[in-house]
Design a protein around this motif. Structure first.
Motif, PDB file in Angstrom:
ATOM      1  N   MET A 134     -81.764 -72.205  20.836  1.00  0.00           N
ATOM      2  CA  MET A 134     -80.874 -72.768  19.838  1.00  0.00           C
ATOM      3  C   MET A 134     -80.619 -71.687  18.782  1.00  0.00           C
ATOM      4  N   PRO A 135     -79.355 -71.465  18.414  1.00  0.00           N
ATOM      5  CA  PRO A 135     -79.028 -70.425  17.432  1.00  0.00           C
ATOM      6  C   PRO A 135     -79.542 -70.743  16.032  1.00  0.00           C
ATOM      7  N   THR A 136     -79.787 -69.699  15.275  1.00  0.00           N
ATOM      8  CA  THR A 136     -80.194 -69.810  13.880  1.00  0.00           C
ATOM      9  C   THR A 136     -79.013 -69.401  13.014  1.00  0.00           C
ATOM     10  N   TYR A 137     -78.671 -70.216  12.039  1.00  0.00           N
ATOM     11  CA  TYR A 137     -77.564 -69.942  11.128  1.00  0.00           C
ATOM     12  C   TYR A 137     -78.111 -69.769   9.721  1.00  0.00           C
ATOM     13  N   ALA A 138     -77.576 -68.783   8.996  1.00  0.00           N
ATOM     14  CA  ALA A 138     -78.002 -68.502   7.626  1.00  0.00           C
ATOM     15  C   ALA A 138     -76.983 -69.100   6.658  1.00  0.00           C
ATOM     16  N   TYR A 139     -77.479 -69.652   5.566  1.00  0.00           N
ATOM     17  CA  TYR A 139     -76.640 -70.289   4.543  1.00  0.00           C
ATOM     18  C   TYR A 139     -77.059 -69.813   3.169  1.00  0.00           C
ATOM     19  N   ARG A 140     -76.142 -69.910   2.212  1.00  0.00           N
ATOM     20  CA  ARG A 140     -76.446 -69.630   0.806  1.00  0.00           C
ATOM     21  C   ARG A 140     -75.992 -70.821  -0.011  1.00  0.00           C
ATOM     22  N   CYS A 141     -76.851 -71.230  -0.928  1.00  0.00           N
ATOM     23  CA  CYS A 141     -76.532 -72.341  -1.826  1.00  0.00           C
ATOM     24  C   CYS A 141     -75.768 -71.781  -3.018  1.00  0.00           C
ATOM     25  N   ARG A 142     -74.636 -72.374  -3.332  1.00  0.00           N
ATOM     26  CA  ARG A 142     -73.834 -71.911  -4.465  1.00  0.00           C
ATOM     27  C   ARG A 142     -74.409 -72.380  -5.794  1.00  0.00           C
ATOM     28  N   GLU A 143     -75.227 -73.425  -5.770  1.00  0.00           N
ATOM     29  CA  GLU A 143     -75.820 -73.931  -7.019  1.00  0.00           C
ATOM     30  C   GLU A 143     -77.039 -73.134  -7.449  1.00  0.00           C
ATOM     31  N   CYS A 144     -78.015 -72.995  -6.555  1.00  0.00           N
ATOM     32  CA  CYS A 144     -79.254 -72.296  -6.917  1.00  0.00           C
ATOM     33  C   CYS A 144     -79.278 -70.852  -6.415  1.00  0.00           C
ATOM     34  N   THR A 145     -78.252 -70.425  -5.699  1.00  0.00           N
ATOM     35  CA  THR A 145     -78.087 -69.081  -5.107  1.00  0.00           C
ATOM     36  C   THR A 145     -79.169 -68.704  -4.103  1.00  0.00           C
ATOM     37  N   GLY A 146     -79.951 -69.664  -3.655  1.00  0.00           N
ATOM     38  CA  GLY A 146     -80.966 -69.401  -2.640  1.00  0.00           C
ATOM     39  C   GLY A 146     -80.335 -69.297  -1.256  1.00  0.00           C
ATOM     40  N   THR A 147     -81.002 -68.575  -0.362  1.00  0.00           N
ATOM     41  CA  THR A 147     -80.564 -68.502   1.028  1.00  0.00           C
ATOM     42  C   THR A 147     -81.587 -69.202   1.901  1.00  0.00           C
ATOM     43  N   PHE A 148     -81.121 -69.739   3.012  1.00  0.00           N
ATOM     44  CA  PHE A 148     -81.996 -70.440   3.948  1.00  0.00           C
ATOM     45  C   PHE A 148     -81.391 -70.390   5.330  1.00  0.00           C
ATOM     46  N   GLU A 149     -82.190 -70.689   6.341  1.00  0.00           N
ATOM     47  CA  GLU A 149     -81.748 -70.686   7.728  1.00  0.00           C
ATOM     48  C   GLU A 149     -81.987 -72.040   8.360  1.00  0.00           C
ATOM     49  N   LEU A 150     -81.119 -72.391   9.291  1.00  0.00           N
ATOM     50  CA  LEU A 150     -81.259 -73.626  10.059  1.00  0.00           C
ATOM     51  C   LEU A 150     -81.078 -73.323  11.533  1.00  0.00           C
ATOM     52  N   ASN A 151     -81.908 -73.922  12.369  1.00  0.00           N
ATOM     53  CA  ASN A 151     -81.726 -73.884  13.817  1.00  0.00           C
ATOM     54  C   ASN A 151     -80.940 -75.126  14.186  1.00  0.00           C
ATOM     55  N   ARG A 152     -79.782 -74.926  14.777  1.00  0.00           N
ATOM     56  CA  ARG A 152     -78.962 -76.067  15.186  1.00  0.00           C
ATOM     57  C   ARG A 152     -78.106 -75.687  16.374  1.00  0.00           C
ATOM     58  N   PRO A 153     -77.677 -76.680  17.150  1.00  0.00           N
ATOM     59  CA  PRO A 153     -76.825 -76.392  18.308  1.00  0.00           C
ATOM     60  C   PRO A 153     -75.497 -75.784  17.869  1.00  0.00           C
ATOM     61  N   MET A 154     -74.880 -75.013  18.749  1.00  0.00           N
ATOM     62  CA  MET A 154     -73.592 -74.400  18.439  1.00  0.00           C
ATOM     63  C   MET A 154     -72.536 -75.457  18.114  1.00  0.00           C
ATOM     64  N   SER A 155     -72.657 -76.624  18.707  1.00  0.00           N
ATOM     65  CA  SER A 155     -71.688 -77.692  18.453  1.00  0.00           C
ATOM     66  C   SER A 155     -71.740 -78.177  17.004  1.00  0.00           C
ATOM     67  N   GLU A 156     -72.845 -77.881  16.295  1.00  0.00           N
ATOM     68  CA  GLU A 156     -72.987 -78.281  14.895  1.00  0.00           C
ATOM     69  C   GLU A 156     -72.887 -77.086  13.943  1.00  0.00           C
ATOM     70  N   SER A 157     -72.402 -75.943  14.436  1.00  0.00           N
ATOM     71  CA  SER A 157     -72.386 -74.731  13.621  1.00  0.00           C
ATOM     72  C   SER A 157     -71.510 -74.845  12.380  1.00  0.00           C
ATOM     73  N   SER A 158     -70.465 -75.645  12.423  1.00  0.00           N
ATOM     74  CA  SER A 158     -69.583 -75.765  11.259  1.00  0.00           C
ATOM     75  C   SER A 158     -69.878 -77.011  10.414  1.00  0.00           C
ATOM     76  N   ALA A 159     -70.892 -77.768  10.799  1.00  0.00           N
ATOM     77  CA  ALA A 159     -71.258 -78.963  10.030  1.00  0.00           C
ATOM     78  C   ALA A 159     -71.862 -78.554   8.687  1.00  0.00           C
ATOM     79  N   PRO A 160     -71.652 -79.344   7.636  1.00  0.00           N
ATOM     80  CA  PRO A 160     -72.241 -79.024   6.321  1.00  0.00           C
ATOM     81  C   PRO A 160     -73.761 -78.956   6.399  1.00  0.00           C
ATOM     82  N   ALA A 161     -74.337 -78.095   5.568  1.00  0.00           N
ATOM     83  CA  ALA A 161     -75.794 -77.937   5.529  1.00  0.00           C
ATOM     84  C   ALA A 161     -76.282 -78.164   4.106  1.00  0.00           C
ATOM     85  N   ARG A 162     -77.361 -78.893   3.969  1.00  0.00           N
ATOM     86  CA  ARG A 162     -77.957 -79.160   2.658  1.00  0.00           C
ATOM     87  C   ARG A 162     -79.056 -78.137   2.396  1.00  0.00           C
TER      88      ARG A 162
END
Length: 81
Positions: free
Chosen positions: A1-29
């Motif tokens: 399962m691919p790992t996607y990296a995200y950045r929070c615009r509020e706290c400026t933190g970065t984090f990663e999520l493992n999710r299926p490619m079919s959910e790659s464009s879904a919002p992340a909290r």
């Protein structure tokens, strides 16, 4: 399962999520609970040795006429080989 990296615009933190490619464009909290996040573009790291011929058919590795083909490091253009 691919790992996607995200950045929070509020706290400026970065984090990663493992999710299926079919959910790659879904919002992340964000782990802090913020919803205003953006997916980061990441690079893929490939490991292995090109000189071992890994990934090439038998006899078609770097030692079989590909070295010196020009361009790139050790292809003659950089002067290291």
């Amino acid at each position: 399962m691919p790992t996607y990296a995200y950045r929070c615009r509020e706290c400026t933190g970065t984090f990663e999520l493992n999710r299926p490619m079919s959910e790659s464009s879904a919002p992340a909290r964000c782990p802090e609970g913020h919803d205003d996040t953006v997916k980061l573009l990441t690079t893929v790291a490939l490991t292995g040795s090109a000189s071992s011929g890994a990934g090439f058919p038998r006899g078609a590795g770097m030692g079989a006429g590909m070295a010196g083909a020009g361009g790139g490091c050790c292809g003659g253009a950089c002067g290291c080989g």
